[in-house]
Design a protein around this motif. Structure first.
Motif, short mmCIF file in Angstrom:
data_model
loop_
_atom_site.label_atom_id
_atom_site.label_comp_id
_atom_site.label_asym_id
_atom_site.label_seq_id
_atom_site.Cartn_x
_atom_site.Cartn_y
_atom_site.Cartn_z
N PHE A 125 48.73 52.26 47.58
CA PHE A 125 49.73 51.19 47.57
C PHE A 125 49.12 49.85 47.97
O PHE A 125 49.42 48.81 47.37
CB PHE A 125 50.86 51.57 48.53
CG PHE A 125 51.98 50.59 48.62
CD1 PHE A 125 53.07 50.67 47.77
CD2 PHE A 125 51.96 49.58 49.58
CE1 PHE A 125 54.11 49.76 47.86
CE2 PHE A 125 53.00 48.66 49.67
CZ PHE A 125 54.07 48.76 48.80
N ASP A 126 48.26 49.86 48.98
CA ASP A 126 47.72 48.62 49.53
C ASP A 126 46.66 47.97 48.65
O ASP A 126 46.30 46.81 48.86
CB ASP A 126 47.12 48.87 50.91
CG ASP A 126 48.17 49.32 51.92
OD1 ASP A 126 49.30 48.81 51.83
OD2 ASP A 126 47.87 50.18 52.75
N ALA A 127 46.17 48.71 47.66
CA ALA A 127 45.16 48.13 46.76
C ALA A 127 45.77 47.08 45.84
O ALA A 127 45.09 46.17 45.37
CB ALA A 127 44.50 49.23 45.92
N PHE A 128 47.09 47.18 45.60
CA PHE A 128 47.73 46.33 44.60
C PHE A 128 48.25 45.05 45.25
O PHE A 128 49.45 44.85 45.46
CB PHE A 128 48.84 47.12 43.89
CG PHE A 128 48.31 48.29 43.13
CD1 PHE A 128 47.72 48.11 41.88
CD2 PHE A 128 48.36 49.57 43.65
CE1 PHE A 128 47.19 49.18 41.17
CE2 PHE A 128 47.85 50.65 42.95
CZ PHE A 128 47.26 50.45 41.70
N ASP A 129 47.32 44.15 45.52
CA ASP A 129 47.66 42.93 46.25
C ASP A 129 48.43 41.92 45.41
O ASP A 129 48.99 40.95 45.94
CB ASP A 129 46.39 42.28 46.81
CG ASP A 129 45.38 41.90 45.73
OD1 ASP A 129 45.39 42.54 44.65
OD2 ASP A 129 44.58 40.98 45.95
N ALA A 130 48.49 42.12 44.09
CA ALA A 130 49.24 41.21 43.22
C ALA A 130 50.64 41.74 42.92
O ALA A 130 51.40 41.09 42.20
CB ALA A 130 48.49 40.95 41.92
#
Length: 202
Positions: A125-130
């Motif tokens: 979840f945290d990888a998707f900063d956009a």
């Protein structure tokens, strides 16, 4: 449980060629979910409640549903997400037509990425900063929202998806890589090459 079994994981490259060839990279990489990031339909196969299997706190992580069915990312996906999330000039987002956005978010929060070098996220979840655009409707809408939120031009976006009709986003100027067996190192390499060719930097 779906179209086809996931391929065996490829050995992750220590440094993919596209990362050190001094050519530009997309500013935003966008991923579909079902049969792109994971090998199942989120609105059909998992039955909540979901739980992380004991001993599965590091990749490859596996989530179990109430029926005891197991769910995980495609084999190469954790390392790919970890690497892309560590790149200073490239962001990650999701564009999915799944009607079960809350369940997808829960899956992404349960599925883990190893820490790796550079302090990459521990949760997918945290990888998707956009951001995560997960709702029914045209992928055109997903990308219009992503462009507005991030300020990134469509031409600077690379999209991975398994459904041919979603190639319509190329009308906006987005480069879409149509994948067959989910997100793999080979598909990322082909996608980056396709984006570079489309933008004239290859």
């Amino acid at each position: 449980m779906g179209k086809r079994p996931p391929p065996p994981p490829a050995p992750p490259p220590t440094l993919p060629p596209w990362l050190h060839d001094n050519l530009p990279l997309p500013r935003l990489i966008v991923l579909d979910l079902d049969y792109t990031l994971w090998p199942f339909y989120s609105d059909i196969h998992p039955s909540p409640p979901l739980r992380l299997l004991p001993g599965s706190a590091a990749p490859p992580t596996t989530v179990a549903d109430r029926n005891g069915e197991h769910f995980a990312l495609y084999p190469d996906a954790p390392a790919i997400l970890r690497l892309v999330a560590s790149l200073p000039a490239t962001r990650l987002a999701v564009a999915s037509k799944s009607p079960v956005g809350d369940l997808c978010r829960e899956l992404l929060k349960l599925l883990r990425l190893s820490a790796g070098l550079g302090g990459a996220p521990k949760r997918a979840f945290d990888a998707f900063d956009a951001g995560l655009e997960i709702y029914e409707g045209s992928k055109m809408r997903h990308f219009e929202v992503l462009a507005k939120r991030t300020g990134i031009a469509f031409a600077d976006m690379l999209f991975f998806d398994d459904e041919r009709p979603n190639l319509e986003v190329e009308k906006l100027g987005v480069t879409m890589r149509l994948v067959r067996d989910g997100l793999t190192w080979a598909e990322v390499e082909r996608g980056v090459a396709q984006w570079r060719e489309n933008t004239g930097v290859a």
